[in-house]
Design a protein around this motif. Sequence first.
Motif, PDB file in Angstrom:
ATOM      1  N   PRO A  95       0.844  -1.203   0.000  1.00 32.12           N
ATOM      2  CA  PRO A  95       0.000   0.000   0.000  1.00 32.12           C
ATOM      3  C   PRO A  95       0.875   1.247   0.000  1.00 32.12           C
ATOM      4  O   PRO A  95       1.818   1.350   0.772  1.00 32.12           O
ATOM      5  CB  PRO A  95      -0.817  -0.124   1.275  1.00 32.12           C
ATOM      6  N   GLU A  96       0.549   2.154  -0.897  1.00 33.47           N
ATOM      7  CA  GLU A  96       1.405   3.301  -1.179  1.00 33.47           C
ATOM      8  C   GLU A  96       1.742   4.151   0.039  1.00 33.47           C
ATOM      9  O   GLU A  96       2.875   4.602   0.183  1.00 33.47           O
ATOM     10  CB  GLU A  96       0.791   4.172  -2.279  1.00 33.47           C
ATOM     11  N   SER A  97       0.788   4.367   0.922  1.00 28.97           N
ATOM     12  CA  SER A  97       1.039   5.232   2.075  1.00 28.97           C
ATOM     13  C   SER A  97       2.011   4.614   3.073  1.00 28.97           C
ATOM     14  O   SER A  97       2.557   5.309   3.927  1.00 28.97           O
ATOM     15  CB  SER A  97      -0.266   5.600   2.772  1.00 28.97           C
ATOM     16  N   LEU A  98       2.261   3.316   2.960  1.00 26.79           N
ATOM     17  CA  LEU A  98       3.155   2.637   3.898  1.00 26.79           C
ATOM     18  C   LEU A  98       4.454   2.153   3.274  1.00 26.79           C
ATOM     19  O   LEU A  98       5.472   2.056   3.961  1.00 26.79           O
ATOM     20  CB  LEU A  98       2.442   1.429   4.525  1.00 26.79           C
ATOM     21  N   ARG A  99       4.432   1.822   1.985  1.00 24.52           N
ATOM     22  CA  ARG A  99       5.585   1.145   1.407  1.00 24.52           C
ATOM     23  C   ARG A  99       6.268   1.861   0.251  1.00 24.52           C
ATOM     24  O   ARG A  99       7.308   1.419  -0.213  1.00 24.52           O
ATOM     25  CB  ARG A  99       5.164  -0.260   0.936  1.00 24.52           C
ATOM     26  N   SER A 100       5.691   2.934  -0.245  1.00 22.55           N
ATOM     27  CA  SER A 100       6.330   3.639  -1.360  1.00 22.55           C
ATOM     28  C   SER A 100       7.711   4.126  -0.937  1.00 22.55           C
ATOM     29  O   SER A 100       7.982   4.340   0.249  1.00 22.55           O
ATOM     30  CB  SER A 100       5.485   4.829  -1.795  1.00 22.55           C
ATOM     31  N   ARG A 101       8.557   4.282  -1.925  1.00 20.19           N
ATOM     32  CA  ARG A 101       9.876   4.856  -1.687  1.00 20.19           C
ATOM     33  C   ARG A 101       9.906   6.204  -2.397  1.00 20.19           C
ATOM     34  O   ARG A 101       9.620   6.287  -3.591  1.00 20.19           O
ATOM     35  CB  ARG A 101      10.960   3.930  -2.222  1.00 20.19           C
ATOM     36  N   ILE A 102      10.256   7.246  -1.645  1.00 22.83           N
ATOM     37  CA  ILE A 102      10.230   8.603  -2.178  1.00 22.83           C
ATOM     38  C   ILE A 102      11.501   9.329  -1.762  1.00 22.83           C
ATOM     39  O   ILE A 102      11.837   9.356  -0.572  1.00 22.83           O
ATOM     40  CB  ILE A 102       9.003   9.382  -1.660  1.00 22.83           C
ATOM     41  N   ILE A 103      12.189   9.901  -2.749  1.00 23.35           N
ATOM     42  CA  ILE A 103      13.330  10.761  -2.464  1.00 23.35           C
ATOM     43  C   ILE A 103      12.869  12.192  -2.670  1.00 23.35           C
ATOM     44  O   ILE A 103      12.353  12.543  -3.733  1.00 23.35           O
ATOM     45  CB  ILE A 103      14.532  10.452  -3.374  1.00 23.35           C
ATOM     46  N   GLY A 104      13.043  13.009  -1.640  1.00 19.77           N
ATOM     47  CA  GLY A 104      12.672  14.417  -1.706  1.00 19.77           C
ATOM     48  C   GLY A 104      13.908  15.294  -1.728  1.00 19.77           C
ATOM     49  O   GLY A 104      14.650  15.353  -0.749  1.00 19.77           O
ATOM     50  N   THR A 160       7.761   7.085   4.339  1.00 16.04           N
ATOM     51  CA  THR A 160       8.036   6.787   2.925  1.00 16.04           C
ATOM     52  C   THR A 160       8.994   7.774   2.272  1.00 16.04           C
ATOM     53  O   THR A 160       9.513   7.498   1.198  1.00 16.04           O
ATOM     54  CB  THR A 160       6.732   6.752   2.107  1.00 16.04           C
ATOM     55  N   ILE A 161       9.240   8.916   2.895  1.00 16.22           N
ATOM     56  CA  ILE A 161      10.064   9.964   2.288  1.00 16.22           C
ATOM     57  C   ILE A 161      11.433  10.036   2.959  1.00 16.22           C
ATOM     58  O   ILE A 161      11.528  10.041   4.184  1.00 16.22           O
ATOM     59  CB  ILE A 161       9.388  11.347   2.390  1.00 16.22           C
ATOM     60  N   THR A 162      12.463  10.118   2.136  1.00 14.78           N
ATOM     61  CA  THR A 162      13.800  10.433   2.615  1.00 14.78           C
ATOM     62  C   THR A 162      14.229  11.713   1.918  1.00 14.78           C
ATOM     63  O   THR A 162      14.175  11.811   0.695  1.00 14.78           O
ATOM     64  CB  THR A 162      14.795   9.298   2.311  1.00 14.78           C
ATOM     65  N   TYR A 163      14.626  12.708   2.733  1.00 15.59           N
ATOM     66  CA  TYR A 163      15.046  13.996   2.190  1.00 15.59           C
ATOM     67  C   TYR A 163      16.540  13.992   1.865  1.00 15.59           C
ATOM     68  O   TYR A 163      17.341  13.421   2.608  1.00 15.59           O
ATOM     69  CB  TYR A 163      14.810  15.115   3.203  1.00 15.59           C
TER      70      TYR A 163
END
Length: 170
Positions: free
Chosen positions: A97-106, A126-129
């Motif tokens: 599920p996207e809100s728990l497992r997505s990987r996002i680089i900000g 899910t977000i790493t800055y």
Amino acid sequence: TPIGSRGIPEGWGGQNWGSPAYDMTVVENSGRRVLHLKSQAEGSTISKDIKGKVNLRETPILEWRWNVVTLPTGGDSRRKETDDQAAQIYVVWPRFPESLRSRIIGYVWDTTAPVGTIAKSQKTGTITYVVIRSGTAGLGQWITEQRNVVDDFKKIYGDTPDNPGAISVS
């Protein structure tokens, strides 16, 4: 998108959380058509689906230009209470599920966190800055940035990324 257009640009979608104002206008600046984003006590994120449109093996470099004019007072990506940046570019690898497992680089312009800081968001797992710019140096100037998304993904997540599914601007 024509100059003077307001709100979310065609082909982009809005966020499904909070109270975004979407104070966005396409303007001409220094001979270029740009998206002018403005916020006060709120954030607005727009996203574009890029599934099947980006092949990271062929094009691992993300390049963008930004011009930040105001920083959020006391903003610091490293702490939940102060997690507020002037500008953010996100690369998204959705996983269900996207809100728990997505990987996002900000990629962010932070007020106080030092350039080069890599910090997991304390607001969402899910977000790493990655702090690209920090503080007032360069405010009011157009700055071109380049990042090797594959290298950043490997450093953050420890493996080779699939092609991303979305890009967001906030």
